[in-house]
Write a protein that holds these residues in place. Sequence first.
Motif, PDB file in Angstrom:
ATOM      1  N   ASN A  22       0.853  -1.192   0.000  1.00  0.00           N
ATOM      2  CA  ASN A  22       0.000   0.000   0.000  1.00  0.00           C
ATOM      3  C   ASN A  22       0.888   1.240   0.000  1.00  0.00           C
ATOM      4  N   CYS A  24       0.050   4.331   1.850  1.00  0.00           N
ATOM      5  CA  CYS A  24      -0.838   5.147   2.688  1.00  0.00           C
ATOM      6  C   CYS A  24      -0.323   6.577   2.856  1.00  0.00           C
ATOM      7  N   ASN A  95      -1.769  -5.230   6.907  1.00  0.00           N
ATOM      8  CA  ASN A  95      -2.953  -4.623   6.289  1.00  0.00           C
ATOM      9  C   ASN A  95      -3.912  -5.698   5.777  1.00  0.00           C
ATOM     10  N   TYR A 121      -8.510   1.096   6.924  1.00  0.00           N
ATOM     11  CA  TYR A 121      -8.532   2.552   6.715  1.00  0.00           C
ATOM     12  C   TYR A 121      -9.807   3.086   6.098  1.00  0.00           C
ATOM     13  N   GLU A 129      -9.355   3.324  -0.363  1.00  0.00           N
ATOM     14  CA  GLU A 129      -8.298   3.474  -1.381  1.00  0.00           C
ATOM     15  C   GLU A 129      -7.835   4.920  -1.550  1.00  0.00           C
ATOM     16  N   THR A 132      -4.948   4.352   0.927  1.00  0.00           N
ATOM     17  CA  THR A 132      -3.866   3.439   0.510  1.00  0.00           C
ATOM     18  C   THR A 132      -3.298   3.786  -0.861  1.00  0.00           C
ATOM     19  N   SER A 137      -6.880  -2.537  -3.411  1.00  0.00           N
ATOM     20  CA  SER A 137      -6.428  -2.861  -2.045  1.00  0.00           C
ATOM     21  C   SER A 137      -7.601  -3.116  -1.095  1.00  0.00           C
TER      22      SER A 137
END
Lengths: 379, 101
Positions: A22, A24, A95, A121, A129, A132, A137
């Motif tokens: 990811n 983030c 994650n 998240y 997304e 990320t 994801s």
Amino acid sequence: MSYYQRVVCGYLDIELTERCNNNCIHCYINLPLDDSVALKKEITTTEVKRILKEAVSLGCLTVRFTGGEPLLREDFEELYIFARKSGLRVIIFTNATLITPRLVELFRRIPPLERIEVSVYGMRKESYESVTRISGSFAAAWRGINLLLEKKIPFIVKSAILPTNKDELKDFEKWAANLPWMDRLPSYSMYFDLRARRDNENKNKLIKSLRLKPQECIDILIRRKQNYIRGMKQFCSKFMRPPGSKLFSCGSGVGGGCVDAYGNFQPCMLLRHPSCVYDLKKGTLKDALVNFFTEMRKIEASNPKYLSRCARCFLKGLCEQCPGKSWEEHGTLDTPVEYFCEVAHAQARFLGLMQDGEKAWGIQDWQDRVKEFTRKECL
Amino acid sequence: MKKVRLNSIYAPANDNLVVREIYGEYIIVPIVSGLGDLDDAIFSLNETGRAIWDKLDGRRTLKNIVEQLSKDFTGSVENIEKDCQGFVAELLKRKMVIEIK
């Protein structure tokens, strides 16, 4: 005396990689998945095993595999089995996007003995997304989470409060409350650390822009107001006092620490100031914990600004200021971080410990104020 | 619950667990799942448990162990026998020992 104070090394964090699949927006450490320079430098399987073996000999009971994304390591299964067969409990920070049926079967057969910690998240593809910044994801994370659920592998979830997901907190908490292993509310990050390697000023600007304003932090903290106040009364009765020039009032480097992805031993996950990092390729965990960190913890503040403010501030217990944060923000161990100072002052004002315009380091009767607050029936 | 017999021989289920001595404390860390009913929690032995565990070597009967412990510790044979049977029953439930014979 707690177990962790009795043994030389009671716990160990190991960042198996700084790379992550990811990207983030708020992350303090992540490097791109295909960062070949980072990959080449990463600690080898043999080195990780050597470190684990020494940790076990020093009394270590728990190791935390973190990253980056630790499941990216091709030798993850090997390291996990090695750790477990050495008699360690394993905490995995992930994650969940790389959880596979094979891995879940491994966790079922050889349980980690600690709950896996999954960062979530967002509850929608768009919000998730947007954090990320990786297409697909969201689906990958939910696939992983569902695999854990199906095989009843204990895990908990946590999150970060970000502009794109803060309206989803209720939905997130409602969902999390139904997970069998959540025995409390999810934990959140919201003060966001800057880049721990001090490697990218643009990323730091972005991270700073994502931080909640001090009043917004209070609004989050007091969502369950009575619990918060009850907790703060207990906390304040124990932990409110000026720290003086002593910099290390936390437990970092005592009974454990964090091995970075390249085999360096740090007192905690944040503090990568060169004077606080020990090279495990040239030495041992024991030497680091018994000698190096013990000496490091004697370091005193010398920055006049720190000495005139933080050293005299009774809000130290409420404030995130520490050598690790100072390192990330300023490249030193003892520079006040304005944001954390503002958040601590906002909290103290909310609790009635201070008035508008006051600065905590200038307050002489702080002990009376703390006493009065902890005795008050209600706020 | 499986009956614990004084004439039986018991031994640690070594494939299922790691026994660690940490600063004088014996800790049994399960390796495989399904050991016991406490979410696979680690298991710390008290002084009595440790004395019994050390003698569960797969050679001596539980009766031999009781006799040995009666020489090493004060207390009635009946009480020591009761402690041994209770402890082994707990370990059997957690699949931390196996009955060899």
